[in-house]
Design a protein around this motif. Structure first.
Motif, mmCIF file in Angstrom:
data_model
loop_
_atom_site.group_PDB
_atom_site.id
_atom_site.type_symbol
_atom_site.label_atom_id
_atom_site.label_comp_id
_atom_site.label_asym_id
_atom_site.label_seq_id
_atom_site.Cartn_x
_atom_site.Cartn_y
_atom_site.Cartn_z
ATOM 1 N N ALA A 12 0.830 -1.208 0.000
ATOM 2 C CA ALA A 12 0.000 0.000 0.000
ATOM 3 C C ALA A 12 0.864 1.258 0.000
ATOM 4 C CB ALA A 12 -0.920 -0.014 1.223
ATOM 5 N N ALA A 13 1.951 1.231 0.775
ATOM 6 C CA ALA A 13 2.854 2.385 0.809
ATOM 7 C C ALA A 13 3.554 2.570 -0.532
ATOM 8 C CB ALA A 13 3.882 2.199 1.920
ATOM 9 N N LYS A 14 3.974 1.484 -1.137
ATOM 10 C CA LYS A 14 4.671 1.561 -2.424
ATOM 11 C C LYS A 14 3.773 2.135 -3.516
ATOM 12 C CE LYS A 14 7.607 -1.131 -5.555
ATOM 13 N NZ LYS A 14 7.087 -0.526 -6.773
ATOM 14 N N GLU A 15 2.511 1.751 -3.469
ATOM 15 C CA GLU A 15 1.559 2.274 -4.456
ATOM 16 C C GLU A 15 1.470 3.794 -4.360
ATOM 17 O OE1 GLU A 15 -3.159 1.693 -5.754
ATOM 18 O OE2 GLU A 15 -2.255 0.411 -4.207
ATOM 19 N N LYS A 16 1.447 4.304 -3.135
ATOM 20 C CA LYS A 16 1.402 5.754 -2.932
ATOM 21 C C LYS A 16 2.702 6.414 -3.390
ATOM 22 C CE LYS A 16 -2.524 6.348 -0.467
ATOM 23 N NZ LYS A 16 -3.586 7.343 -0.753
ATOM 24 N N ILE A 17 3.821 5.810 -3.000
ATOM 25 C CA ILE A 17 5.127 6.402 -3.286
ATOM 26 C C ILE A 17 5.424 6.384 -4.783
ATOM 27 C CG2 ILE A 17 7.620 6.066 -2.928
ATOM 28 C CD1 ILE A 17 6.909 5.232 -0.042
ATOM 29 N N PRO A 47 16.541 -3.141 11.166
ATOM 30 C CA PRO A 47 16.877 -3.260 9.746
ATOM 31 C C PRO A 47 15.696 -3.746 8.918
ATOM 32 C CG PRO A 47 17.660 -5.173 10.930
ATOM 33 C CD PRO A 47 17.072 -4.263 11.959
ATOM 34 N N HIS A 48 15.545 -3.184 7.740
ATOM 35 C CA HIS A 48 14.478 -3.601 6.822
ATOM 36 C C HIS A 48 14.777 -3.050 5.438
ATOM 37 C CE1 HIS A 48 10.538 -4.430 5.153
ATOM 38 N NE2 HIS A 48 10.253 -5.116 6.239
ATOM 39 N N THR A 49 14.323 -3.782 4.438
ATOM 40 C CA THR A 49 14.547 -3.355 3.054
ATOM 41 C C THR A 49 13.667 -2.183 2.649
ATOM 42 O OG1 THR A 49 12.910 -4.962 2.269
ATOM 43 C CG2 THR A 49 15.200 -5.689 2.335
ATOM 44 N N MET A 50 12.676 -1.833 3.477
ATOM 45 C CA MET A 50 11.768 -0.746 3.093
ATOM 46 C C MET A 50 12.526 0.554 2.844
ATOM 47 S SD MET A 50 9.790 0.257 6.654
ATOM 48 C CE MET A 50 9.348 -1.403 7.122
ATOM 49 N N PHE A 51 13.633 0.759 3.542
ATOM 50 C CA PHE A 51 14.394 1.990 3.359
ATOM 51 C C PHE A 51 15.148 1.999 2.033
ATOM 52 C CE2 PHE A 51 13.588 1.590 7.824
ATOM 53 C CZ PHE A 51 13.207 2.876 8.186
ATOM 54 N N ASN A 52 15.398 0.832 1.503
ATOM 55 C CA ASN A 52 16.010 0.716 0.182
ATOM 56 C C ASN A 52 14.940 0.709 -0.904
ATOM 57 O OD1 ASN A 52 16.795 -1.495 -2.074
ATOM 58 N ND2 ASN A 52 18.610 -0.316 -1.519
ATOM 59 N N LEU A 53 13.841 0.026 -0.632
ATOM 60 C CA LEU A 53 12.766 -0.141 -1.610
ATOM 61 C C LEU A 53 11.941 1.131 -1.799
ATOM 62 C CD1 LEU A 53 10.970 -2.108 -3.352
ATOM 63 C CD2 LEU A 53 9.682 -2.555 -1.253
ATOM 64 N N LEU A 54 11.665 1.828 -0.698
ATOM 65 C CA LEU A 54 10.716 2.935 -0.742
ATOM 66 C C LEU A 54 11.364 4.311 -0.605
ATOM 67 C CD1 LEU A 54 7.942 1.387 1.560
ATOM 68 C CD2 LEU A 54 8.094 1.304 -0.935
ATOM 69 N N ASP A 90 22.022 -5.597 4.666
ATOM 70 C CA ASP A 90 22.581 -6.028 3.390
ATOM 71 C C ASP A 90 21.983 -7.364 2.955
ATOM 72 O OD1 ASP A 90 24.657 -5.878 1.203
ATOM 73 O OD2 ASP A 90 25.346 -7.706 2.197
ATOM 74 N N MET A 91 21.856 -8.301 3.887
ATOM 75 C CA MET A 91 21.272 -9.602 3.558
ATOM 76 C C MET A 91 19.794 -9.476 3.205
ATOM 77 S SD MET A 91 23.082 -12.393 6.112
ATOM 78 C CE MET A 91 23.091 -11.390 7.591
ATOM 79 N N LEU A 92 19.089 -8.615 3.918
ATOM 80 C CA LEU A 92 17.668 -8.423 3.639
ATOM 81 C C LEU A 92 17.450 -7.871 2.237
ATOM 82 C CD1 LEU A 92 16.485 -6.940 7.055
ATOM 83 C CD2 LEU A 92 15.920 -9.190 6.126
#
Length: 303
Positions: free
Chosen positions: A195-200, A213-220, A270-272
């Motif tokens: 849902a966040a990605k759709e907005k962004i 740690p989470h990939t959301m900071f890289n993805l979004l 990094d692994m995520l």
């Protein structure tokens, strides 16, 4: 006659001596067999160890790494998946032996509830930040208080993971503290991120629950908001390994390895990212092990 008697006595003596020698050899063989059995007892098969695994992405890398190392040490490993409450119930009953992703203070209530049977074994990493996040292009929103008057731009909501997770309990508190006209909207981690990605993707404002740690900071390409008015909310977390208290006696070598466990937060992130890009989690874990063998040996106590 005397000659015949001497011959008979010689034969009889030989028979007696042979019998004694045979008896001694037989006893020696029995002793050898007993020693062999003791050795077998020292090499008893190691127990099967069960890992608890929540749906969070942050649980995957440490669990995969620990499983692989323990398998190399001769343990059989299994997984039981479930929400955090299910995992802690399993830990308390010793149906689950190990959980690699305990966050404090977010999950402290579970450890307090099951403190008679569950303990912290080691710390993976500290300073894991979390809170309300927004896209970086929302340049005028850097603190939770900056959302005041802009609530309608984010649809008057903070997207979050499941309501039963203790980690999200500070979100309604922050909304009340800052008197924001907003509500928390709960769903699964995957649904929240989608849902966040759709907005962004549309460059629209959005507020969501974020943690490292989470990939959301890289993805979004998002940022965590500061919390100047209520710093007691969203304190940095410490992430640890917890286990059933019987583990130390049940599997002492595994307990020693886990008691020395550490995994840098940068390595985690990094692994995520690699897993999120489609790489096999087991392969990612094995690569980390191969690149950090000295660390693994130290955690195993130089075994």
């Amino acid at each position: 006659m005397k000659k015949t008697l001497v011959i008979l006595l010689t034969i009889l003596l030989s028979i007696v001596m042979y019998g004694c020698t045979s008896s001694g050899e037989s006893e020696g063989a029995g002793n050898s067999s007993g020693a062999s059995n003791d050795t077998g007892n020292n090499n008893e098969e190691k127990p099967t160890l069960t890992f608890g695994k929540t749906p969070w992405t942050s649980t995957v890398p440490p669990t995969e790494i620990a499983k692989k190392v323990l398998e190399e040490m001769g343990y059989k490993v299994e997984e039981k998946q479930g929400e955090l409450g299910v995992v802690f119930t399993g830990l308390s009953a010793d149906d689950v032996n190990i959980f690699m992703d305990y966050w404090e203070p977010q999950h402290k209530q579970y450890l307090e509830e099951y403190s008679d049977s569950v303990e912290i074994v080691s710390t993976s990493y500290e300073d894991a930040d979390w809170g309300i996040a927004v896209p970086k292009y929302m340049e005028d929103v850097n603190d939770v208080g900056d959302l005041k008057g802009k609530e309608d731009t984010v649809n008057n909501e903070v997207l979050a993971i499941v309501e039963s997770d203790p980690a999200v309990q500070d979100i309604p508190k922050a909304i009340d503290e800052y008197d924001l006209d907003m509500e928390m909207t709960n769903s699964s981690e995957a649904a929240m991120l989608a849902a966040a990605k759709e907005k962004i993707d549309e460059k629209e404002p959005v507020a969501l629950f974020g943690w490292r740690p989470h990939t959301m900071f890289n993805l979004l390409d998002i940022k965590l908001l500061t919390n100047n008015k209520a710093p007691e909310l969203f304190p940095s977390a410490t992430v640890s390994v917890v286990a059933n208290k019987e583990l130390k006696e049940k599997a002492p070598e595994a307990y020693e390895f886990l008691s020395n466990w550490r995994l840098p937060i940068d390595d985690m992130e990094d692994m995520l990212v690699k897993i999120d890009e489609g790489k096999n989690p087991e392969d990612v874990a094995q690569t980390w092990i191969d690149n950090n063998q000295d660390t693994i040996d130290e955690m195993k106590g130089h075994q």
